[in-house]
Design a protein around this motif. Structure first.
Motif, PDB file in Angstrom:
ATOM      1  N   LYS A   3       0.850  -1.191   0.000  1.00 22.55           N
ATOM      2  CA  LYS A   3       0.000   0.000   0.000  1.00 22.55           C
ATOM      3  C   LYS A   3       0.886   1.242   0.000  1.00 22.55           C
ATOM      4  N   GLN A  27      -7.105   4.956   5.489  1.00 26.14           N
ATOM      5  CA  GLN A  27      -7.041   3.495   5.488  1.00 26.14           C
ATOM      6  C   GLN A  27      -8.133   2.906   4.600  1.00 26.14           C
ATOM      7  N   GLU A  28      -9.318   3.499   4.628  1.00 24.56           N
ATOM      8  CA  GLU A  28     -10.407   3.031   3.763  1.00 24.56           C
ATOM      9  C   GLU A  28     -10.092   3.276   2.287  1.00 24.56           C
ATOM     10  N   ALA A  29      -9.238   4.266   2.017  1.00 24.47           N
ATOM     11  CA  ALA A  29      -8.819   4.566   0.645  1.00 24.47           C
ATOM     12  C   ALA A  29      -7.545   3.802   0.264  1.00 24.47           C
ATOM     13  N   ASN A  30      -7.186   2.794   1.079  1.00 18.41           N
ATOM     14  CA  ASN A  30      -6.069   1.895   0.802  1.00 18.41           C
ATOM     15  C   ASN A  30      -4.686   2.500   1.050  1.00 18.41           C
ATOM     16  N   TRP A  31      -4.604   3.460   1.961  1.00 21.74           N
ATOM     17  CA  TRP A  31      -3.307   3.985   2.390  1.00 21.74           C
ATOM     18  C   TRP A  31      -2.887   3.255   3.657  1.00 21.74           C
ATOM     19  N   ASP A  32      -1.578   3.064   3.825  1.00 20.01           N
ATOM     20  CA  ASP A  32      -0.999   2.718   5.108  1.00 20.01           C
ATOM     21  C   ASP A  32      -0.617   4.068   5.710  1.00 20.01           C
TER      22      ASP A  32
END
Length: 175
Positions: A3, A27-32
């Motif tokens: 990510k 986090q919901e948008a796929n970020w760490d």
């Protein structure tokens, strides 16, 4: 697949305690996500809750030589909330804290950076503030649309759009 990693830089402002909203959205948008706080900003957040939410320690001080890096390198940075002090020091290149040092280096590394200012109207009236915003824009920093609140009143939390940082970064993250 790895990510992308987002640094969230948190400053000492009344809304900072809600930074978990930005972390959740990222986090919901796929970020760490990892958090870097100004030294004063640490007093405005629940460090234990944030470290649990991100899975990473909060950074606030420089490492000593040989100490391992607790966060991976940033793919993007969101400064939220950004105070009058941090904005002006960053634009002037005054790297007196880890948080501002990271922001100053981000320009040289070409790391996409978004800033969500949070300050009062008396601070925003100071000539240095608009000059600093202009300098940051020239550096390619993406600036959010927060309207300053009244002095001595705090507030504005209901108008502070945490997700705007991700909206500003989305075109840069995709490209």
């Amino acid at each position: 697949m790895k990510k992308p990693f987002l640094y969230v830089v948190v400053c000492a402002a009344g809304v900072a305690g809600d930074v978990g909203k930005l972390i959740t959205a990222a986090q919901e948008a796929n970020w760490d996500v990892g958090v870097v706080a100004t030294p004063q900003g640490l007093g405005f957040i629940d460090a234990t809750a944030i470290e649990t939410q991100t899975g990473y320690p909060i950074r606030s001080a420089w490492r000593t030589p040989g100490q391992p890096r607790p966060l991976p390198p940033a793919d993007a940075i969101a400064v939220a909330p950004a105070t009058f002090s941090t904005i002006n020091k960053w634009a002037a290149g005054i790297s007196d804290t880890l948080a501002v040092g990271i922001l100053c280096e981000a320009y040289g590394f070409g790391i996409p950076t978004a800033v969500l200012p949070y300050l009062n109207s008396a601070q925003a009236a100071h000539p240095a503030y608009n000059q600093s915003l202009e300098r940051l824009r020239e550096m390619g920093v993406l600036i959010g649309s927060y309207e300053p609140h009244r002095p001595k009143a705090g507030g504005g939390a209901d108008r502070f759009r945490w997700e705007e940082a991700l909206e500003l970064l989305a075109p840069k993250a995709a490209g």
